[in-house]
Design an enzyme around this catalytic site. Structure first.
Site, PDB file in Angstrom:
ATOM      1  N   SER A 236      89.443  36.855  13.804  1.00  0.00           N
ATOM      2  CA  SER A 236      90.899  36.709  13.979  1.00  0.00           C
ATOM      3  C   SER A 236      91.311  35.230  13.961  1.00  0.00           C
ATOM      4  O   SER A 236      91.656  34.680  14.994  1.00  0.00           O
ATOM      5  CB  SER A 236      91.377  37.397  15.252  1.00  0.00           C
TER       6      SER A 236
ATOM      7  N   SER B 154      82.182  33.348  12.880  1.00  0.00           N
ATOM      8  CA  SER B 154      81.080  34.250  12.565  1.00  0.00           C
ATOM      9  C   SER B 154      79.785  33.645  13.090  1.00  0.00           C
ATOM     10  O   SER B 154      79.514  32.462  12.885  1.00  0.00           O
ATOM     11  CB  SER B 154      80.987  34.450  11.049  1.00  0.00           C
ATOM     12  N   GLY B 155      79.006  34.433  13.816  1.00  0.00           N
ATOM     13  CA  GLY B 155      77.746  33.952  14.368  1.00  0.00           C
ATOM     14  C   GLY B 155      77.866  33.332  15.741  1.00  0.00           C
ATOM     15  O   GLY B 155      76.870  32.884  16.315  1.00  0.00           O
ATOM     16  N   SER B 156      79.069  33.310  16.304  1.00  0.00           N
ATOM     17  CA  SER B 156      79.255  32.692  17.622  1.00  0.00           C
ATOM     18  C   SER B 156      78.728  33.566  18.755  1.00  0.00           C
ATOM     19  O   SER B 156      78.450  33.062  19.848  1.00  0.00           O
ATOM     20  CB  SER B 156      80.735  32.364  17.860  1.00  0.00           C
TER      21      SER B 156
END
Length: 197
Positions: A106, A34-36
């Site tokens: 995922s 998340s946030g990548s």
């Protein structure tokens, strides 16, 4: 699955859609913490394909959970079912001649591999959107990491729930080292190299 079900063969086939669209189709699966930058990159790639008059669509994790998967939580089994359902939807889009950009954390390699195996050879591109956890947490675009650290959200991927980095993705983009635009351009070049477009 019921033994009374039969797959209905349609007159128009995947190859017909591809011929009409003048490009190939398949699933570009963006995975990462998340946030990548997964969703941002998927949207940039989609915009570039749209500008070329190519048929494409973005399936985004949060958007899918607003409707199709709003009955699922975030424990491991629900996460796996979330990805299984999305994989089936993505396959239908690919069958319609569409280039699908699927942006999902995922976390489990086996789930991503299952989607790859459900598609025909060469129809799945795994993009590892690599970014150190600390950088993702500093960005925290949705304020999620702050909630995790405050104990509001349990079992969060990368913190107290595992994330299995891809072992053999087609491309790795490093969003702490390159701009999202540069990452998107590298994905577009890969699509050209693979003759999808």
């Amino acid at each position: 699955m019921s033994s009374n079900l039969t797959w209905h063969q349609t007159t128009i086939k995947k190859e017909d859609y591809r011929k009409k669209n003048a490009h190939s189709s398949g699933v570009i699966w963006l995975t990462g913490l998340s946030g990548s930058g997964k969703s941002t990159i998927a949207n940039i790639v989609n915009q570039k394909l749209y500008e070329k008059s190519l048929q494409s669509y973005v399936l985004d994790g949060d958007n899918v959970r607003h409707g199709l998967n709003n009955d699922l939580g975030f424990n491991d089994s629900d996460r796996q079912e979330n990805i299984r359902r999305v994989g089936e939807v993505a396959k239908l889009f690919a069958d319609s001649g569409t280039i699908v950009l699927a942006s999902f954390i995922s976390p489990f390699q086996s789930d991503r591999d299952q989607i790859r195996q459900s598609l025909d050879e060469g129809e799945f591109i795994e993009v590892f959107v690599s970014c150190p956890l600390g950088e993702c947490e500093d960005r925290d675009p949705k304020g999620i990491y702050k909630k995790v650290r405050n104990g509001v959200i349990p079992s969060f991927t990368g913190i107290d729930s595992p994330y299995e980095e891809p072992s053999n993705s087609e491309i790795v983009v490093y969003t702490n080292q390159e701009s999202e635009e540069e990452s998107a351009d590298r994905i577009i070049q890969l699509l050209k190299d693979k003759r999808w477009i």
